[in-house]
Structures are given as C-alpha cells and as structure tokens.
Scaffold this motif. Sequence first.
Motif, short mmCIF file in Angstrom:
data_model
loop_
_atom_site.label_atom_id
_atom_site.label_comp_id
_atom_site.label_asym_id
_atom_site.label_seq_id
_atom_site.Cartn_x
_atom_site.Cartn_y
_atom_site.Cartn_z
N ASP A 324 8.04 -59.06 76.62
CA ASP A 324 7.49 -59.84 77.85
C ASP A 324 6.28 -60.26 77.66
N ASP A 325 5.50 -61.04 78.76
CA ASP A 325 4.41 -61.64 78.74
C ASP A 325 3.03 -60.47 78.27
N GLU A 326 3.30 -59.44 79.03
CA GLU A 326 2.18 -58.64 79.08
C GLU A 326 2.06 -57.67 77.88
N THR A 327 3.34 -57.43 77.22
CA THR A 327 3.34 -56.72 75.92
C THR A 327 2.84 -57.64 74.90
N LYS A 328 3.59 -58.95 75.14
CA LYS A 328 2.89 -60.05 73.99
C LYS A 328 1.39 -60.15 73.94
N ALA A 329 0.83 -60.14 75.30
CA ALA A 329 -0.51 -60.33 75.18
C ALA A 329 -1.47 -59.08 74.45
N ALA A 330 -0.88 -57.70 74.81
CA ALA A 330 -1.24 -56.79 73.98
C ALA A 330 -0.99 -56.81 72.76
N ALA A 331 0.14 -57.14 72.31
CA ALA A 331 0.31 -57.21 70.86
C ALA A 331 -0.39 -58.30 70.12
N VAL A 332 -0.94 -59.40 70.55
CA VAL A 332 -1.72 -60.38 70.12
C VAL A 332 -3.09 -59.89 70.01
N LYS A 333 -3.59 -58.92 71.11
CA LYS A 333 -4.77 -58.26 70.98
C LYS A 333 -4.89 -57.33 69.67
N TRP A 334 -3.57 -56.51 69.56
CA TRP A 334 -3.73 -55.51 68.46
C TRP A 334 -3.77 -56.32 67.04
N ILE A 335 -2.89 -57.62 66.97
CA ILE A 335 -2.87 -58.16 65.72
C ILE A 335 -4.38 -58.78 65.29
N ASP A 336 -5.18 -59.43 66.35
CA ASP A 336 -6.31 -60.13 66.24
C ASP A 336 -7.23 -58.94 65.71
N TRP A 337 -7.23 -57.83 66.50
CA TRP A 337 -8.31 -56.72 66.23
C TRP A 337 -8.13 -55.96 64.83
N TYR A 338 -6.67 -55.60 64.57
CA TYR A 338 -6.52 -54.81 63.24
C TYR A 338 -6.38 -55.72 62.14
N TYR A 339 -5.66 -56.77 62.35
CA TYR A 339 -5.47 -57.51 60.98
C TYR A 339 -6.56 -58.78 60.53
N MET A 340 -6.90 -59.59 61.66
CA MET A 340 -7.75 -60.50 61.59
C MET A 340 -9.03 -60.41 61.59
N GLN A 341 -9.57 -59.62 62.47
CA GLN A 341 -11.26 -59.50 62.92
C GLN A 341 -11.82 -59.06 61.32
N LYS A 342 -11.24 -58.32 60.72
CA LYS A 342 -11.82 -57.58 59.51
C LYS A 342 -12.05 -58.80 58.54
N LEU A 343 -11.19 -59.87 58.73
CA LEU A 343 -11.48 -60.95 57.68
C LEU A 343 -12.55 -62.08 58.35
N LEU A 344 -12.84 -61.84 59.56
CA LEU A 344 -13.67 -63.08 60.19
C LEU A 344 -14.99 -62.57 60.58
#
Length: 453
Positions: A324-344
């Motif tokens: 659902d939209d709420e869970t997707k938004a939380a998942a995107v936050k996690w992916i961005d924080w856990y996987y992507m920001q350490k590269l950026l």
Amino acid sequence: MKSRRTVAIAGIAALAMVGALAACSDAGGSDDGKLELRVATFPPGAEQAAYDAFAEQEKQFEKANPDIDIVGVEYEWTAPTFAAQLAGGSLPDVFTVPFTDTKTLLENGQLMDVTDDIDELGYADKFNPIILDEVTGSDGNVYGFPRQAYANGLHYNRDLFEQAGLDPDQPPTTWDEVRAAAKTIAEKTGKAGYATMASGNTGGWQLSVQADSRGASLQTDNGDGTYTSTIDNDATKATLQYLHDLRWEDDSMGATFDLDWGSINQEFAAGNIGMYTSGSDVYTALVRDFGMPSDQYGLTVIPVEDSGGVLGGGDIAVMPPTLDDETKAAAVKWIDWYYMQKLLNEDAAVADAKALSASDQPVGTPVLPVLDKETYLESQKWIEPYVNVPLDQMTGFTDGIFDQTPVGEFKGQTQPIYALMDNLVQAVLTDENADIDALLAQVDVDAQALLDQ
C-alpha cells in the motif's frame, strides 16, 4: 534486531546476493502504533557481528524515522522458487534480486514502479546508465534501486598457495597458469586446486564467466524482442574441455562436483579449495557468513584471451507491487537510507562505515560503481579511514579490473538457460567420456526452445 519471523525459501542462485528465508510482505502496525516494515538482512547462518551492525543501523534509522518499526528478516535469493514466493506474499517488504532476473520480473509485473520516487530523491541522473537499464521496463519506467555491482574475479587461498610452494603475491594471469597452479596445489596439499559451481543455475553462470573470458557470445539479441542462442561456440567448447582436463587429466578439482554458491563459499572458506571464480564482492560473505580468516584470502582478475571480457552483475533493492502507499513510502525511505545514501552522502557513508567497522564487518570490499565514476571515487575517500579489508591482498583485481572489457549477462531466459548449462558442467565433471560437441548442440536446441516460447 527486534524480531525475525521467517519462512523458508529453498535453493540458491548466482549473483551474489542469493536466497532463502523471508517474512510476510504485508506490513502492519506494531504494538506501539508504528508502521512495521519488514526488510531483508542476511542469509541464514550469518555471524552475530553482522546482526550487531544491522541493529546499530536499525537504531539510527528509527531515530530519524520514529513512526517506522524496522523488522529485519533473514533472506537469501533463490531463483527456482522466487516467483511462487513473490506471488504468495511471503517475501519481505524490501528485498534484493540479481540483475539477471530483473527483466523477467518486471515483464511479469512483479516489481513496484519507483520512477517518481527516484526522481523526487534527486539522483536519477547519477546512476550509470548501463546499470539503470537493468531496472528499466519497456515502458521506460524504473522498477528498483541498483544498489551494488560487481565483476567476476579469481579468488584464491593464500595459505594453500604457500603450502604448495606458490607465491600468493603473484597469482595466475592466464588460464594455463591457473591450471598449472591448480595441479600443484592438489599434488602438494591434497586439496582441490580449482573448483567450480555446478548446480542451482550457478554452474551455467560460471560457465558463462569462463566462456566470456575466452571471447564467447552466448546469445544474440535480434533487436526485435527475440533472441538466438549461440552457446555452441568454440569458446564454450574450450571452457568445457578445460574443466574436463582439470578433472580427469590433472585430478585437481577434488571430489565434489555439485557445488553451488553457498557450498563452494563454505568449502573455500574452510580451506578446501585453492581457487574458484565468483563475483568480486563475495569477500564480505566469505568472512561474514562463512567465517574465512581474512589473511587467507586473495583476489585477482579472471584471465582473458581472444578478445574476451569479464562478466559482471549486481543486484537491486526492490519491493513487491502489492504494497500500500504508506508502506511503499516507508520502504523507499529505508532503501534510500540503508542502500543509497552511503553512496551519495559523506555523513551517511561515514556513519555506515563506522557501524560496520565497529562490529568487525568488512568495509571496502571491491565492487563496481552503480553511480558515476566521480561520485564513486569521492565516496571511497570518505570511508578510507574505516576500510578494514586486506586491499593489499586484492591488488591483482583492483589494479587490473579497469583494463578489462565488461560483459553483461545475456538477457533472454537467463536463469532457465543457466539451469540447462548446469548440465554441461556436471556432465564433463562426472563423465570422462562426455561428448562435448553433442552436449553443446543439444543445449543450443533446448535454449532456443525456451527463447521461442
């Protein structure tokens, strides 16, 4: 970690990041009213230090996002049963899949569209366009976050090299030298001088690695959505003959011929294999999940000849399309924080490196950048004080990889065809009189039948 409600997923596949336990994909509310988000962590059996590092990162994220409750889920990618598990909703809300399976999954509508999310995060233009293509559908939309990439390398046990009278600082640079070293290791130590994966689709994957290094083209893209199988070629034949000779003429491959990604890593980490090929990033799994002493590890580039190249790959962080939209938004936050920001982001990169280093987890394992080269090189400077992997034992790879031509995995029916190619590897390793020509001809027919479906 707060809890790990898991369900078994059987089997193991190729690319590094490979599969088995997961929890429900329908996130719900926790007892304190927070949104509960289930995210993939490590394969079953990972050492406690890995979970300690994750727990620290979990706290950091939840402090910044107090309305989200992260629930770590043991996870390993498995090609044979993945579709059923995804359809049944038994995967985490955030998980990873190899590049090889992304096209099939998004063609089947099994991945969440994240085009707008990546645009809003502001770094869509920083991705390596070749890698971003791996998660781009025919509609031009993006269905996942490329989070790491690798090139295959030649991994070797420095202790076995020394025991065999070989110089671990001068690893083989040609396939003939690999064969000679393997024979010496087997004769001097009684261990397998060289081993290869042969089951769970990984035999086909690694057969591709060697064939590509000899200049093979295993599939032709016809440009109209169809493909032609070209597995039956001189380079693939030479690779199978090479494995046959290592096995039957040199007796340098030990006695186990059904190894997959997990079992070959286990045997290598235990000091029972002198050399094998796999993704350059497998060092992390070897020391974290399989307990290999870091001082025994060595890495160099795969030998190439006849205009061959090095097969690469990677994986992406994705979500099922049912969130659902709420869970997707939380998942995107996690992916961005856990996987992507350490590269950026320097602060995120340092925080991640600190958390990993404090728990004795590898920092600095050789990979190929998923972002542009400038961003990658800058990120490496950020984490330099925390790098704890033995880079001086990996110079054969780090010095040589950018001189090699990268080769992508063939796109049509990748995993099913890898399964067919498993049979080629097993045949030459278990039957001294295997008819390589006939086997190759039949596999081409069978692969084309899959491509024509």
